[in-house]
Design a protein around this motif. Sequence first.
Motif, PDB file in Angstrom:
ATOM      1  N   GLN A  92      36.290  82.022  52.704  1.00  0.00           N
ATOM      2  CA  GLN A  92      34.853  81.795  52.482  1.00  0.00           C
ATOM      3  C   GLN A  92      34.033  82.899  53.157  1.00  0.00           C
ATOM      4  O   GLN A  92      33.033  83.370  52.597  1.00  0.00           O
ATOM      5  CB  GLN A  92      34.462  80.422  53.035  1.00  0.00           C
ATOM      6  N   HIS A  93      34.454  83.339  54.369  1.00  0.00           N
ATOM      7  CA  HIS A  93      33.741  84.407  55.078  1.00  0.00           C
ATOM      8  C   HIS A  93      33.804  85.712  54.277  1.00  0.00           C
ATOM      9  O   HIS A  93      32.796  86.432  54.136  1.00  0.00           O
ATOM     10  CB  HIS A  93      34.343  84.585  56.476  1.00  0.00           C
ATOM     11  N   GLN A  94      35.020  86.049  53.746  1.00  0.00           N
ATOM     12  CA  GLN A  94      35.146  87.259  52.942  1.00  0.00           C
ATOM     13  C   GLN A  94      34.280  87.168  51.680  1.00  0.00           C
ATOM     14  O   GLN A  94      33.630  88.136  51.284  1.00  0.00           O
ATOM     15  CB  GLN A  94      36.617  87.477  52.558  1.00  0.00           C
ATOM     16  N   LEU A  95      34.269  85.980  51.046  1.00  0.00           N
ATOM     17  CA  LEU A  95      33.466  85.806  49.834  1.00  0.00           C
ATOM     18  C   LEU A  95      31.976  85.938  50.142  1.00  0.00           C
ATOM     19  O   LEU A  95      31.216  86.540  49.362  1.00  0.00           O
ATOM     20  CB  LEU A  95      33.750  84.438  49.210  1.00  0.00           C
ATOM     21  N   ASP A  96      31.519  85.411  51.288  1.00  0.00           N
ATOM     22  CA  ASP A  96      30.109  85.545  51.667  1.00  0.00           C
ATOM     23  C   ASP A  96      29.743  87.008  51.879  1.00  0.00           C
ATOM     24  O   ASP A  96      28.636  87.451  51.509  1.00  0.00           O
ATOM     25  CB  ASP A  96      29.828  84.733  52.936  1.00  0.00           C
ATOM     26  N   THR A  97      30.675  87.803  52.478  1.00  0.00           N
ATOM     27  CA  THR A  97      30.401  89.225  52.712  1.00  0.00           C
ATOM     28  C   THR A  97      30.231  89.958  51.381  1.00  0.00           C
ATOM     29  O   THR A  97      29.285  90.752  51.201  1.00  0.00           O
ATOM     30  CB  THR A  97      31.543  89.852  53.534  1.00  0.00           C
ATOM     31  N   VAL A  98      31.156  89.694  50.432  1.00  0.00           N
ATOM     32  CA  VAL A  98      31.055  90.345  49.118  1.00  0.00           C
ATOM     33  C   VAL A  98      29.783  89.906  48.390  1.00  0.00           C
ATOM     34  O   VAL A  98      29.095  90.707  47.742  1.00  0.00           O
ATOM     35  CB  VAL A  98      32.312  90.029  48.284  1.00  0.00           C
ATOM     36  N   THR A  99      29.440  88.612  48.496  1.00  0.00           N
ATOM     37  CA  THR A  99      28.229  88.103  47.825  1.00  0.00           C
ATOM     38  C   THR A  99      26.978  88.758  48.398  1.00  0.00           C
ATOM     39  O   THR A  99      26.031  89.101  47.658  1.00  0.00           O
ATOM     40  CB  THR A  99      28.139  86.586  47.983  1.00  0.00           C
ATOM     41  N   THR A 100      26.946  88.940  49.722  1.00  0.00           N
ATOM     42  CA  THR A 100      25.800  89.614  50.347  1.00  0.00           C
ATOM     43  C   THR A 100      25.701  91.052  49.854  1.00  0.00           C
ATOM     44  O   THR A 100      24.592  91.558  49.571  1.00  0.00           O
ATOM     45  CB  THR A 100      25.946  89.583  51.874  1.00  0.00           C
ATOM     46  N   HIS A 101      26.863  91.735  49.745  1.00  0.00           N
ATOM     47  CA  HIS A 101      26.859  93.107  49.231  1.00  0.00           C
ATOM     48  C   HIS A 101      26.327  93.152  47.795  1.00  0.00           C
ATOM     49  O   HIS A 101      25.543  94.049  47.431  1.00  0.00           O
ATOM     50  CB  HIS A 101      28.268  93.679  49.305  1.00  0.00           C
ATOM     51  N   LEU A 102      26.736  92.148  46.963  1.00  0.00           N
ATOM     52  CA  LEU A 102      26.238  92.092  45.587  1.00  0.00           C
ATOM     53  C   LEU A 102      24.726  91.874  45.539  1.00  0.00           C
ATOM     54  O   LEU A 102      24.017  92.442  44.708  1.00  0.00           O
ATOM     55  CB  LEU A 102      26.938  90.953  44.832  1.00  0.00           C
ATOM     56  N   ALA A 103      24.215  91.031  46.460  1.00  0.00           N
ATOM     57  CA  ALA A 103      22.774  90.801  46.498  1.00  0.00           C
ATOM     58  C   ALA A 103      22.038  92.086  46.867  1.00  0.00           C
ATOM     59  O   ALA A 103      20.953  92.386  46.332  1.00  0.00           O
ATOM     60  CB  ALA A 103      22.446  89.693  47.489  1.00  0.00           C
TER      61      ALA A 103
END
Length: 869
Positions: A672-683
């Motif tokens: 979940q932490h890795q997914l949040d990091t990628v999602t923040t980068h996408l934003a």
Amino acid sequence: MGFGQFHDRTFDLTPGLNVLLGPNEAGKSTLTQFITAILFGFPTKKHPELRYEPLDGSQFGGSLDLVKDDNVYRVTRVAGPRGGKVTLQNRTTDLTLPATQLPKLLAPVDLQLFENVYALNELRLGTVFQASKQVVMDRLRHVGAVGSDFWLAQAQQLDRAADERYKPQGRNPQLNQQLQQHRDLTAKLEKANGAYQDYWRLLQDQGDARQQQATLQRALTEARQRVNDLTQQLQAWPIYQQWQTLGQEPTVATTGFTEDDVTAFERVTSQVTAAQSALKADQHRLQNLQSHTQLPKLFQEALKVTPQLTPLLAQLATVTETEQERARLLAQQQDLEQRATGIERQYATANGQMPRPFSLATTQQLKQLQDNLALANQKRRRLQQNLNQANEDYRRLQPTRQHRNPLGDKQVGWLAAGLVALIGAMFLPGTVFKLLGAALGIVIGYYGVFVVDSQTPASRQLQELADDIKDLQAQLREGGQRIDELTDQIDAIGTAHDLGRLPAEQWLAAQAAIGEWERLTRQLASVHQRLTATGEPQQAFQTAVTTLLPSLAHQDFREILRQLEQLQTTQQQLATQDGELAGLTAQLKRDQTALTTAQAAQTTFLRTRNVADETEFYHQYQTIREQGNRTAQRQALATQLGSDRLAQLQQTDQATLTQATQTAQTTATDLQHQLDTVTTHLATLAGQLAHLTSSGTQAVLRQKLANLETSMQATAREWVLDRLTSQWIAATLAAASGDRLPKIVSQAGEFYAQLTENRYTKIELTTETLRVQRADGAWRTVGQLSRGTAEQLDLAVKLAFAVVMQSQAAMPLVIDDGLVNFDANRRQATYQLLAKLGQRLQVILLTADSAAQTVAQGPTNQVVRLTSK
């Protein structure tokens, strides 16, 4: 009928000035609303304060008479749907007209025009302050061109539509917003041309990040599924432990303690209980029989007169039956009397005389008369329907007078043609052709206003209808005479048979009840005769018994019979007492044997199951039941867990399961932490792309700009069309009312000078507003006048309209306390003006000012005094 506080009240009004004088609560406003409601309909129940429903509960409604073209019409309106039920009658020709003719009779005056011009009060005169310049102009155009409300509404709708499309200083209209969008799109297109390379680089980074995000989401979903499965196993562990515990309980044998065994034991126990109860009952009977050796007092008295009493006891059964028959006859007599009394109450005359029944001939004669009366009434209704249809055809074929009306069918056609010509001229090439086309449209519309329809005579058909109407009326009179003759013959039959208090429709049905009453009367006489015949033997038997047994002298006859029956029973018991004692002794022996047998069976049942008594038997039975419940509960727990879950739990322990759950939760948290990091980068990438493409891509922006310019051109064309059409309607209505509007304004100026004692001498209608000129030459607008002076201006304009338009819209003026803001001098001037106008039109003045009665003098004027209730 009733309306408000008035009930069955009539007011006779003269053609001139009518002053209805009364204090507050005398009904002045009620009469004003009555005139409006009868002509144009009752307000709905959503406005109860305007309905004026009768205070005494009488029928809601009323009627008034109208005079038009030397014909008197009576309009009657009562409570009903859609404004009330209307009846319209031409009292001059004695014809009933359909209710749909009332609006045509009142045309061109409708409810709005009547309330705005003819029905005046303080509130409506005070609206002159609330009117804007455009409202004042529209009202005067309405005054100058009767029926122009539709075209004025159309012009206002077109103006509103044009304003919704464009305003020079506006922001919300459609074209204003499109102009702003055009400026914004142009700026965005210039910005997009400088950020093209960065845009593609960010798109590539965004694609890689989205692929990584999808991979992490799949791994996270699998990890969460693993956590969920382990968590469910951990949550089910207490249930699994309970299942294991129930499986460790010891089992006992169940032979001899089933439900059938319990049923058999209860059957044996019931036999023991029944044998004990029978033994106690027979013992009690033996004790009672032995205690009844002492004879009652009546029996000892009877022993002394046994020879004389024995014949009387032999008659006891017959006398008892006779007494029962006598009681039945008394009940029958009471029932017959009640039924006969009920019939007498319904059909007897005031002096108690019952009607006489019909003979067969009379019955047949009455049926024939009633059938003839029904046929005569049916024929009369059919003739009345034919007469109504003939009257309707006669009214429809009568030639009607056509008034000049700018809203007639042909005028509307000419106005539509002028509008088409004007719109078509806008698309002609060259300014000269457009002006010529517009001028042609205005000329066509102006000419259409003055088109006058022709009349169509139908004299021959009218004469034939008139002859048919006279013939139908003659047949109706003959039918009425026939109905009267049949009614008199039926009444004569009722009088001859004392049936006057009943409706004739019930006479035949009442014959069955009259026959039933005569039958009941005969039955009553028979019952009375039989009661008299049985009374004498009964009295002789009672005298003989009381003579022998003085202790029964003061008892009623039924109690004497009961005592004699007990005396016979005692004699029979004494005769059989010895045999009954012997029988009871033998029965006690049999009861004791049955009890011993039942107790032995119960003992054998308990011994075969190795239990000492009943309590131990039921304890062993309850233990076996609990063992069955545990087995069922363990099976229910296994079903709740499921076979797969139960197999999983049997292969592990609680500590291992807890450790596996914690490990799976840690893995899910990392993913979940890795997914949040990628999602923040996408934003972040999306924000950068949005910043570069906030105005859109170049191709999209160019297409949007082209579409917007096309839409702006269409909006501009619609705005020009709506604005020019509204101006054309205004010009056409101004031209249509040009021949009457100057007369109205001039006449209003004369009236205004009289009302203000020549303080204001002239009224002028400018292109934008209405103004008045003082005697010293100064001009004032409506907003610069005092309230009373402004109301006098509004009154002058409406009076002028009523006078100038009288030939086309002849309606009475109704003024309900509308002069309260006038000072004494101007109020007196108003009264004098109204008295003068009463020579030309009908004026109804409702006021509490007693000074108004001084001007109501003349052959066509009158004063009506109202009193408060």
